[in-house]
Design a protein around this motif. Structure first.
Motif, PDB file in Angstrom:
ATOM      1  N   LEU A 330       0.807  -1.220   0.000  1.00 51.53           N
ATOM      2  CA  LEU A 330       0.000   0.000   0.000  1.00 51.53           C
ATOM      3  C   LEU A 330       0.841   1.271   0.000  1.00 51.53           C
ATOM      4  CD1 LEU A 330      -2.679  -1.090   2.622  1.00 51.53           C
ATOM      5  CD2 LEU A 330      -2.991  -0.951   0.139  1.00 51.53           C
ATOM      6  N   GLY A 331       2.136   1.144   0.322  1.00 51.79           N
ATOM      7  CA  GLY A 331       2.991   2.319   0.364  1.00 51.79           C
ATOM      8  C   GLY A 331       2.719   3.204   1.555  1.00 51.79           C
ATOM      9  N   THR A 332       2.222   2.611   2.659  1.00 51.13           N
ATOM     10  CA  THR A 332       1.874   3.411   3.829  1.00 51.13           C
ATOM     11  C   THR A 332       2.933   3.353   4.924  1.00 51.13           C
ATOM     12  OG1 THR A 332       0.591   1.528   4.700  1.00 51.13           O
ATOM     13  CG2 THR A 332      -0.599   3.189   3.427  1.00 51.13           C
ATOM     14  N   THR A 333       4.047   2.690   4.651  1.00 50.56           N
ATOM     15  CA  THR A 333       5.135   2.692   5.618  1.00 50.56           C
ATOM     16  C   THR A 333       5.790   4.071   5.620  1.00 50.56           C
ATOM     17  OG1 THR A 333       5.535   0.348   5.221  1.00 50.56           O
ATOM     18  CG2 THR A 333       7.287   1.590   6.314  1.00 50.56           C
ATOM     19  N   PRO A 334       5.809   4.774   6.757  1.00 54.54           N
ATOM     20  CA  PRO A 334       6.369   6.138   6.761  1.00 54.54           C
ATOM     21  C   PRO A 334       7.873   6.128   6.540  1.00 54.54           C
ATOM     22  CG  PRO A 334       5.840   5.440   8.995  1.00 54.54           C
ATOM     23  CD  PRO A 334       5.310   4.367   8.090  1.00 54.54           C
ATOM     24  N   SER A 335       8.337   7.161   5.873  1.00 56.04           N
ATOM     25  CA  SER A 335       9.774   7.352   5.661  1.00 56.04           C
ATOM     26  C   SER A 335      10.023   8.827   5.415  1.00 56.04           C
ATOM     27  CB  SER A 335      10.249   6.536   4.459  1.00 56.04           C
ATOM     28  OG  SER A 335       9.744   7.072   3.254  1.00 56.04           O
ATOM     29  N   PRO A 336      11.236   9.299   5.628  1.00 58.13           N
ATOM     30  CA  PRO A 336      11.524  10.712   5.346  1.00 58.13           C
ATOM     31  C   PRO A 336      11.228  11.099   3.903  1.00 58.13           C
ATOM     32  CG  PRO A 336      13.270   9.741   6.674  1.00 58.13           C
ATOM     33  CD  PRO A 336      12.373   8.614   6.276  1.00 58.13           C
TER      34      PRO A 336
END
Length: 367
Positions: A330-336
């Motif tokens: 889903l691309g919901t893993t947070p990252s800078p």
């Protein structure tokens, strides 16, 4: 043409997007190939073979991959400073279509091997090319579909079922999925310029009046069927590639091929399951550079008569069965990097992404 309740519970309401252009510049027939850049072609080739591609050509600066079905190469990987998706190349019905596109875009048609190609740019800034007469390879040996006993009169008697633990041999390129903060502008460009038509729209719950936020587009071949989607795109803060999908023979090839990939240390992103929009069996993987690729089988095919379906967007609504959609998929893993993309998209004057739409999108992907 009306919505026939065949692929979605709901069709368009009065005044909603029709999902097609009245008079497109051309009507492309299919995806021809996808172009990528990668710094390590040796590593890319190892993964490609493990994933099930055949290598059609290799030079120090380019790797060309194809499937077992007759046609053009499916993927072109050029040597570059970093791993990235460059853009899709679509196949034109007629050589004259390229001249029409060039006049429309104010550009030129250039030769490409035995064929011709025209280079365009969609409103998001993604390079898009259209080709005609490109070199095509002949049929290669493929995996034979297994015979299944499903009750009644068995097809397999005094014989066992032992799928080979081997790569799931890719048959062909199926589709590419893109993300853009200029979703509606890009959507209309693909309809108006390339003549694609929408199979299904997704909208954010509670915001249907603001229009769709995802579309699954197929090629308009009239009475000849086309894949449910050749291109899918959705609204989001990041611009560019989400994943690409490659057809394999059947569920056994997909599953055994997945075991083969897992044994070699590759990372599954999500799967195995069956989608709702498009109905295909799916299995998503990350290549060594973390680009997402999909094995699929048994997808829907539509002719041009079906109108778009409309459905609310949610993570649980992405599959009929299978494990829950992962944060990685889903691309919901947070990252800078993701946070920077969100802030940049919200500040951009030329964006369709608002804080309200972003919050609704995040909520939908948690359901």
């Amino acid at each position: 043409m009306v919505h026939r309740d065949l692929h979605s519970q709901d069709g368009a309401h009065r005044g909603e997007h029709t999902g097609r252009a009245r008079n497109p510049v051309v009507k492309v027939l299919d995806l021809a190939w996808l172009v990528f850049e990668k710094p390590d072609l040796d590593r890319a080739e190892v993964f490609a073979r493990d994933f099930g591609f055949s290598v059609s050509a290799r030079t120090p600066d380019e790797l060309r991959l194809r499937g077992t079905l007759a046609g053009t190469d499916a993927v072109v990987i050029r040597r570059g400073p970093r791993s990235r998706f460059v853009g899709p190349v679509f196949r034109a019905a007629e050589s004259s279509d390229l001249d029409r596109l060039a006049r429309h875009a104010g550009t030129r048609v250039r030769p490409l091997g035995a064929g011709r190609i025209v280079d365009l740019v969609d409103p998001s800034g993604i390079p898009v090319s259209v080709v005609h007469g490109a070199d095509a390879g002949s049929l290669l040996p493929g995996q034979i579909p297994l015979r299944h006993n499903t009750g009644g009169s068995p097809l397999r008697v005094n014989a066992t079922q032992r799928p080979a633990r081997e790569p799931a041999r890719v048959q062909r390129l199926g589709h590419v999925v893109l993300q853009t903060p200029r979703f509606l502008a890009a959507l209309d460009w693909y309809l108006d310029t390339l003549g694609m038509i929408v199979s299904d729209f997704l909208f954010l719950p509670g915001q249907r009046d603001l229009g769709p936020t995802m579309a699954f587009l197929r090629c308009d071949r009239g009475d000849t069927v086309a894949d449910h989607h050749t291109l899918a795109m959705h609204l989001g803060p990041e611009l560019g590639y989400v994943h690409s999908a490659y057809q394999v023979t059947d569920l056994d090839a997909l599953a055994a091929g997945g075991e083969y990939l897992a044994e070699r240390g590759y990372r599954r992103s999500w799967g195995i399951g069956r989608h709702i929009q498009g109905s295909q069996l799916f299995d998503y993987w990350r290549d060594p550079d973390r680009l997402m690729v999909e094995h699929f089988a048994d997808g829907d095919v539509f002719d041009s008569s079906l109108e778009p379906g409309w459905a609310p967007m949610s993570a649980s609504g992405l599959a009929q069965w299978g494990p829950p959609a992962t944060r990685d998929f889903l691309g919901t893993t947070p990252s800078p990097a993701k946070l920077r993309a969100v802030f940049a998209a919200l500040r951009d004057e030329d964006t369709e992404l608002t804080a309200a739409r972003l919050l609704a999108l995040m909520k939908a992907m948690s359901r």
